[in-house]
Scaffold this active site. Structure first.
Site, PDB file in Angstrom:
ATOM      1  NE  ARG A 471      12.192  -0.470 -16.709  1.00 26.42           N
ATOM      2  CZ  ARG A 471      10.952  -0.205 -17.058  1.00 26.42           C
ATOM      3  NH1 ARG A 471      10.349   0.863 -16.600  1.00 26.42           N
ATOM      4  NH2 ARG A 471      10.312  -0.978 -17.888  1.00 26.42           N
ATOM      5  CB  SER A 532       1.913   3.852 -11.711  1.00 23.73           C
ATOM      6  OG  SER A 532       3.120   4.174 -12.339  1.00 23.73           O
ATOM      7  CG  ASP A 586       1.546   4.775 -14.885  1.00 25.97           C
ATOM      8  OD1 ASP A 586       0.603   5.557 -14.651  1.00 25.97           O
ATOM      9  OD2 ASP A 586       1.415   3.537 -14.872  1.00 25.97           O
TER      10      ASP A 586
END
Ligand code: G6P
Ligand code: BGC
Ligand code: BGC
Length: 846
Positions: A471, A532, A586
């Site tokens: 994203r 992440s 994350d």
């Protein structure tokens, strides 16, 4: 008919006078006899009315619309198909309730070859009246004694005997070997059996008896045994009819018509239990005063009214009542009755039955009432014993499958001790990692020292890479709160596993596209990068990728500073220089995002494609960062827990297969037992194994099942959803190209449950280790803390979150842990880390 002499009467005995006062003497005896017998005549119209009413009751019961006393019960049996003819083996059959007051034991050999039959051996035992009416235990002990007596004279070992129990009374069956007696019929009335599982009662009695070790594998109604044992005629035999002591029928019904089954395909054998059919409207006109008297004097007045007009136990009795009536009216026996004639049960079926005639009337009636059905009646040769053996053979196969399933899943069922051991080992690995000693937990400092204080303001860009979606986000932090606009971009597998340059160029392309769409082109906003993967950070905006995980494998990135890789790509693309302020895992993004709402949130947990945890550690415990006061968020990278072999005790052969087939064998062993990227693969490997054992899919390996990654996390979550019926489970699996039976679907569900339960418990053991460490760090008796959580598996799976919480409660009883689900993903957290950094930088400048 037997001689009337046995009733103690002589033809023509005594004077032809009327024995009872007030009774008119018969003017014409034969007229009176005719008049009496006339009551037993049933017209075609009456038969049709009974047929219609019975059919109505059957349909109503199938739909589950039954009143307090259902007219017929329509009980599903667990028999789903008529015999294949391939069933084989030796079976003991015990029949109780089929034929009067006797019990039969049979030794049945099924050859598995069509047309090749071995005659069963059998023995009949008379059940004493006091046993039929005494305590239940006495009846079952009697049955166990008969079994031993029968087996004693056979050349059999006492090993692995498999028994089929033909129990011919109305029962609620809940499995092939589980059946609860609803009510006794046909002259049985033993105490403490109604409402009990009769299979268990028999098992207990066999055990009490102790002579033989016999496995009671299946329980079957006599009608089902009759149907299953019948030699197929023109077509398969699909109805079982018993007219013996009692009466009943079973037949193969479409499963979709049976409301209680929740199944829309296939068929199931239904025991109608028509003996209890008692529609006053339909039966009333054909019931005689003798039927009423018989019912009144029976052991179960008001019940089994249809059976009492048909079953052999009652026909002799009806004849007796008629004879007494006629004698008392002076028409018979010179108006005399005898004590024997007056006693209940003195005339038996065999005194009155003409089987040939019965069968021809039956045939005619069926032809009359069902003219469009071509019905063949095939008399059962051995009283259904073979059929019971066939059901037993199928049940034995299923039970063996279940044992194999249980054995396969046993290593996934962890005890409390095992979980406590995981927690202890995790604690040890955390401590070592913090000290810089060899440990599978890297315990990486994140340079995040504080959660937001609410005074942060501004517009920030964020990237979020490493989960299901990539994203790009615009995060506006204002006095009114945080507003987010974001867009999802895909990262094709060839890019994730291609060259590093390609990957970062793709990321920059997406940022440029996003800026254009948001009207941000040309602006250099501060950027937070949720990345992440395990990174060694030297500061907030520096992160060296230690190794890829979760299916990423872009070349030339490991060992590099990810922020530099991004900046280089920006230069290559000649895009607007971005101000990369922070790189954030994350877990950290999730903790920060939830921490914005709840200051107690000091742990971040991810259970999605991968799994990991971060938490606020005391700086004094972190060997690799200077300073002794305050705290720092530590990214544990617990996915790698066990990579030093410490989890080998828990690792199954399926975990080993999944690990070996992955792109990073030997790495991320804890993650591979917990996270969404791997659970489906574990399930698939178990299914392959069960298929090779013949337990699933009839032992046939399908191409689809050989395909890697066909089970996504989302399927696991769907399959285990409580609201899902088994047929929907089957539909999901069929969509995956796996054609299976309901039995298969149930087993697949159990496999999924075992795998996801272990995952949740291991995750819970890890969280327990982390919160206990925080509690001890702070020297608290009790710690109240919140954990921010994100990840598709945690959020979508119906039971995962509650199992994690339950495990934490069990293993860390002194910590009160609240789990907060992150709503906005970790991109928001990355923006907040950036915002805090900007605020602090501004303050320094001032
Ligand atoms: C978050 C993020 C992702 C992260 C993910 C884990 O909120 O924004 O970047 O990795 O959750 O979930 P997933 O199931 O997508 O791996
Ligand atoms: C029972 C049935 C049985 C039938 C024939 C009835 O009394 O309720 O379960 O099938 O007798 O034996
Ligand atoms: C990575 C972690 C990440 C986790 C959850 C793991 O594979 O190593 O850095 O936090 O997945 O996304």
């Amino acid at each position: 008919m037997d001689s009337i002499g046995s009733l103690g009467l002589q033809q023509g005995e005594g004077a032809p006078s009327c024995p009872q006062e007030g009774l008119p003497c018969p003017s014409n005896s034969s007229e009176m006899v005719q008049e009496c017998l006339q009551q037993f005549k049933v017209t075609g119209a009456q038969l049709r009315q009974i047929q219609t009413s019975l059919l109505g009751s059957m349909e109503q019961a199938l739909r589950g619309q039954v009143g307090p006393a259902p007219a017929v019960r329509m009980l599903p049996t667990y028999v789903g198909s008529t015999p294949h003819g391939t069933e084989k083996g030796d079976f003991v059959v015990l029949e109780l309730g089929a034929t009067g007051a006797s019990l039969r034991v049979l030794w049945v050999t099924l050859t598995g070859i069509e047309g090749h039959k071995v005659e069963p051996r059998s023995q009949e035992f008379v059940i004493p009246q006091e046993v039929m009416l005494g305590p239940g235990q006495q009846l079952f002990d009697f049955a166990a004694r008969c079994l031993s007596e029968f087996l004693d004279v056979l050349p059999v070992d006492n090993q692995g005997l498999q028994l089929g129990f033909s129990f011919s009374f109305p029962c609620h069956q809940t499995g092939l070997d589980k059946s609860t007696l609803i009510s006794w019929t046909k002259g049985f009335k033993c105490s403490d059996v109604e409402g009990q599982d009769v299979v268990q009662l028999l098992r207990d009695a066999i055990q009490r008896q102790g002579a033989y070790s016999i496995d009671v594998v299946a329980v079957v109604n006599d009608t089902v045994g009759t149907m299953m044992g019948c030699e197929p005629g023109v077509g398969p035999c699909e109805v079982g009819l018993v007219v013996d002591t009692g009466t009943n029928a079973c037949y193969m019904e479409e499963a979709r018509h049976v409301a209680v089954l929740d199944e829309d395909r296939g068929r199931v054998c239904i025991s109608i239990e028509w003996g209890s059919f008692s529609d006053e409207g339909a039966l009333g006109p054909v019931q005689t005063i003798f039927d009423h008297t018989l019912d009144h004097e029976s052991l179960n007045p008001g019940a089994q009214r249809f059976e009492k007009m048909i079953g052999g136990l009652y026909l002799g009795e009806l004849v007796r009542l008629v004879l007494v009536h006629l004698a008392q009216r002076g028409v018979l026996f010179g108006g005399h009755t005898s004590p024997v004639l007056r006693s209940q049960g003195s005339i038996l079926l065999e005194h009155v039955a003409e089987m040939e005639e019965f069968l021809s009337v039956l045939r005619e009636t069926v032809m009359l009432l069902a003219p469009n059905c071509d019905v063949s009646f095939i008399p059962s040769v051995d009283g259904g014993g073979r059929g019971v053996a066939m059901v037993t053979a199928v049940a034995a196969r299923l039970a063996a499958h279940r044992r194999l399933l249980e054995e396969t899943l046993a290593p996934f069922r962890l005890t409390r001790e095992q979980l406590a051991e995981v927690q202890a080992q995790m604690r040890e690995a955390m401590a070592k990692g913090l000290q810089g000693e060899a440990s599978s937990l890297r315990m990486l400092p994140t340079y995040v020292r504080a959660t937001p204080d609410g005074s942060e303001r501004g517009d920030f860009l964020a990237l979020d890479l490493g989960g299901t979606n990539f994203r790009v986000l615009l995060v506006r932090v204002t006095t009114g709160g945080v507003q987010i606009s974001s867009q999802i971009y895909s990262i094709p597998e060839c890019v994730a596993q291609g060259s590093g340059q390609q990957l970062f160029d793709h990321i920059v392309d997406c940022i440029v596209d996003f800026q254009q769409k948001q009207g941000l082109s040309g602006q250099s906003l501060p950027l937070g990068f949720t990345f992440s993967f395990p990174c060694r950070q030297m500061g907030l905006d520096q992160g060296i990728l230690l190794n890829w995980t979760k299916g990423f494998n872009a070349s030339d990135c490991e060992g590099q500073d990810v922020v530099c890789l991004l900046r280089e790509a920006i230069r290559r693309r000649q895009a607007v220089e971005l101000n990369v302020v922070a790189i954030v895992n994350d877990t950290v993004g999730t903790m920060m995002s939830c921490g914005y709402e709840d200051p107690h949130c000091e742990v971040g947990l991810i259970v999605g494609t991968g799994t990991n945890v971060c938490y606020m550690e005391e700086l004094r415990n972190v060997a690799s960062v200077d300073g002794d006061s305050g705290q720092m968020c530590i990214n544990t990278e617990w996915g790698a827990f066990g990579d030093d072999g410490s989890l080998s005790m828990l690792s199954t052969r399926f975990d080993a297969s999944v690990d070996q087939a992955s792109i990073n064998p030997g790495k991320q062993r804890f993650e591979k037992m917990i996270s969404g990227m791997y659970l489906g693969e574990i399930v698939r490997h178990i299914l392959l194994h069960l298929t090779s054992l013949g337990v699933l899919f009839r032992g046939q390996q399908t191409q689809r099942l050989q395909t890697r990654d066909i089970f996504k996390t989302k399927f696991l979550s769907e399959i285990e959803s409580d609201s899902l019926a088994l047929r929907q489970v089957r539909a999901i699996l069929e969509d995956l190209g796996l054609p299976l039976t309901s039995d298969d679907a149930l087993m697949v569900l159990e496999v999924c449950q075992a795998v996801s339960q272990r995952a949740a418990q291991l995750c819970g053991a890890g969280v327990a280790a982390v919160v206990e460490k925080i509690r001890e760090n702070r020297g608290l008796e009790e710690l109240t803390i919140s954990v921010g959580v994100d990840g598709t598996l945690y959020k979508l799976h119906p039971h995962f979150s509650s199992l994690v919480a339950a495990t934490v409660r069990e293993l860390a009883p002194r910590c009160v842990v609240t789990f907060l689900q992150s709503e906005d993903g970790s991109g928001k957290g990355a923006a907040l880390v950036t915002a805090v950094a900007c605020r602090l930088a501004q303050r320094t400048r001032i």
